[in-house]
Design a protein around this motif. Sequence first.
Motif, PDB file in Angstrom:
ATOM      1  N   GLU A   1       0.841  -1.184   0.026  1.00 38.55           N
ATOM      2  CA  GLU A   1       0.111   0.005  -0.061  1.00 38.55           C
ATOM      3  C   GLU A   1       0.900   1.193   0.029  1.00 38.55           C
ATOM      4  O   GLU A   1       0.656   2.309  -0.892  1.00 38.55           O
ATOM      5  CB  GLU A   1      -0.968  -0.143   1.014  1.00 38.55           C
ATOM      6  N   ALA A   2       1.821   1.368   0.802  1.00 40.54           N
ATOM      7  CA  ALA A   2       2.793   2.475   1.040  1.00 40.54           C
ATOM      8  C   ALA A   2       3.448   2.647  -0.316  1.00 40.54           C
ATOM      9  O   ALA A   2       3.835   3.762  -0.777  1.00 40.54           O
ATOM     10  CB  ALA A   2       3.828   2.035   2.068  1.00 40.54           C
ATOM     11  N   PHE A   3       4.182   1.515  -0.985  1.00 43.46           N
ATOM     12  CA  PHE A   3       4.516   1.587  -2.240  1.00 43.46           C
ATOM     13  C   PHE A   3       3.626   2.265  -3.353  1.00 43.46           C
ATOM     14  O   PHE A   3       3.983   2.874  -4.208  1.00 43.46           O
ATOM     15  CB  PHE A   3       5.089   0.233  -2.877  1.00 43.46           C
ATOM     16  N   ALA A   4       2.612   1.767  -3.369  1.00 42.06           N
ATOM     17  CA  ALA A   4       1.835   2.202  -4.421  1.00 42.06           C
ATOM     18  C   ALA A   4       1.380   3.700  -4.339  1.00 42.06           C
ATOM     19  O   ALA A   4       1.304   4.119  -5.449  1.00 42.06           O
ATOM     20  CB  ALA A   4       0.189   1.274  -4.242  1.00 42.06           C
ATOM     21  N   SER A   5       1.364   4.125  -3.231  1.00 46.05           N
ATOM     22  CA  SER A   5       1.180   5.696  -3.193  1.00 46.05           C
ATOM     23  C   SER A   5       2.400   6.445  -3.498  1.00 46.05           C
ATOM     24  O   SER A   5       2.013   7.731  -3.682  1.00 46.05           O
ATOM     25  CB  SER A   5       0.864   5.953  -1.673  1.00 46.05           C
TER      26      SER A   5
ATOM     27  N   GLU B   1      18.351   0.054  -3.236  1.00 48.06           N
ATOM     28  CA  GLU B   1      18.730   1.505  -2.836  1.00 48.06           C
ATOM     29  C   GLU B   1      18.110   1.733  -1.472  1.00 48.06           C
ATOM     30  O   GLU B   1      18.261   2.793  -0.720  1.00 48.06           O
ATOM     31  CB  GLU B   1      18.194   2.306  -3.786  1.00 48.06           C
ATOM     32  N   LEU B   2      17.219   0.975  -1.166  1.00 54.19           N
ATOM     33  CA  LEU B   2      16.474   1.108   0.349  1.00 54.19           C
ATOM     34  C   LEU B   2      16.016  -0.171   0.718  1.00 54.19           C
ATOM     35  O   LEU B   2      15.452  -0.973  -0.076  1.00 54.19           O
ATOM     36  CB  LEU B   2      15.299   2.051   0.070  1.00 54.19           C
ATOM     37  N   PHE B   3      15.912  -0.566   2.018  1.00 49.68           N
ATOM     38  CA  PHE B   3      15.428  -1.857   2.630  1.00 49.68           C
ATOM     39  C   PHE B   3      14.346  -1.430   3.668  1.00 49.68           C
ATOM     40  O   PHE B   3      14.666  -0.730   4.328  1.00 49.68           O
ATOM     41  CB  PHE B   3      16.669  -2.301   3.547  1.00 49.68           C
TER      42      PHE B   3
ATOM     43  N   MET C   1       9.928   6.157   3.016  1.00 48.36           N
ATOM     44  CA  MET C   1      10.424   5.603   1.874  1.00 48.36           C
ATOM     45  C   MET C   1      10.794   6.677   0.933  1.00 48.36           C
ATOM     46  O   MET C   1      11.932   6.778   0.262  1.00 48.36           O
ATOM     47  CB  MET C   1       9.545   4.608   1.309  1.00 48.36           C
ATOM     48  N   HIS C   2       9.912   7.653   0.705  1.00 41.57           N
ATOM     49  CA  HIS C   2      10.232   8.622  -0.205  1.00 41.57           C
ATOM     50  C   HIS C   2      11.299   9.643   0.244  1.00 41.57           C
ATOM     51  O   HIS C   2      12.326   9.916  -0.635  1.00 41.57           O
ATOM     52  CB  HIS C   2       8.942   9.541  -0.851  1.00 41.57           C
TER      53      HIS C   2
END
Length: 356
Positions: free
Chosen positions: A185-189, A243-245, A299-300
Motif C-alpha cells: 500500500e505504501a509503495f503504491a502511494s 537502494e532502500l530496505f 520511503m520517499h
Amino acid sequence: FNLDRDNEYILYVHRNSALRAFEGRYPNVSLRLFEGRRRTTWIQVSLPYLLRQEGAELLHSTSFVMPLFPRVPAVLTVYDLTTSFFPQNFVLKHRIVFGSFVPLSIRKADHIVAISESTKRDIVEHFKIPADRITVVHGAAEDHFRRPADPARVAAVREKYRLPERYILFVGVIEPRKNVPGLLEAFASIARRIPHHLVVAGGLGWKYDSVFATVRRLGLGERVVFPGFIADEDLVPLYQGAELFVYPSFYEGFGLPVLEAMSCGVPVVTSNLSSLPEVTGNAAELVDPQDIGQIAEAMHRVLTDEVRRRHMVQEGTARAAGYSWDTAARTLLGVYRSVGGVSRGTSGGHPAPGGV
C-alpha cells in the motif's frame, strides 16, 4: 565451540544439510541427525532418553520448546512471543502445539535466553518470569555482510533472479506479521513519483493470499517482483543492489534482516515497535507500521534525500558493527556455567553437555 574446548557438545540437527555444515569443523562437537517426522513428540519422548544415554549434563533447546521432564539442567532460547500475542496469524496446528508447549517450556526452563531486551520484557510481563532467570544474547550479521560490494556479483544476482536495475527491498518469510500488504500500500502511494520497483524476497509462509490479492487490487503487477527464496550465497549481493530496505513488521524478536541490510550499507526504514528500535538505534527511519502514509513518506524521503541517505548508511554500518557473534558466544557460555554442568576450563575430562 572454539571458545570452550574443555567440554564436549552434542548437536541434534533436522537436516542433512545442517549435518554437512558442521561435520568435521569442531573436534569437540558430535552430530546426531533427528529423522523423526513428529518433532514435538520426539522432543518430549525421545530426547530425555537420549540425554540419559549420552550422559549429558546440560540441555540447551534452541527452538522455543524443550522436554518438560529433561532430568538435566535446561536452557531454553525464546526468540519472540508471536504465538502468544498473535495466535490468529497462525494455522491451527501451530496454535495448538506452540500455544501449549511454549508457555510450559518457558516456565520449566532453568534459564532462558532471549534474543533481545524486548523479548525479555515480553517474557517477564506475560509469563511473570523473574528477570534474573533471563539473559539477553543478541544475534549478529555474519562477517561477509560487511564486505564491500562486488559489482559483478551484484549484477549476476540481479540477472539470476530477474531483478530490475533500481529496487526497494524486503527480505523475510511472507506471513501476516511481516505486514507485506501494508508495504505494498505504501509503495503504491509513491510508485508514480519514483523509478524503483519493489522486490519482496522470501519464501511463502502461511496466510499469504492477502499479499497477492493486494498486488492485484493496486495494479502493481509490473512494479513488484517476488523472486522467492534466496540462496544464502546470493543474499549479500541482493542487499547491496538495493537502494532502500523496508521492513514494516508488526512484531519481531530481533529482526536480523534489518541488521544484515545495515551491515551491507543499505539505508533502512522499519517499525517503531518491539525489538526493531533496539536493534537499529538512531540509524534507521522508524515508522508506525499501521500508518501507511508514514511508511510511504519515510520511503520517499530516504530515496530522494541524498544527504540523509549517506548519513543513514554511515550510522547503519557503525551500528551493525556493534553486534558480534563472539560476544554472543561468550555471553551464552556464561549462561551455561551459571546453570551448571559446564567446565570453566580448570581441568579436563568432564562429561559432555547436550544440545538440541
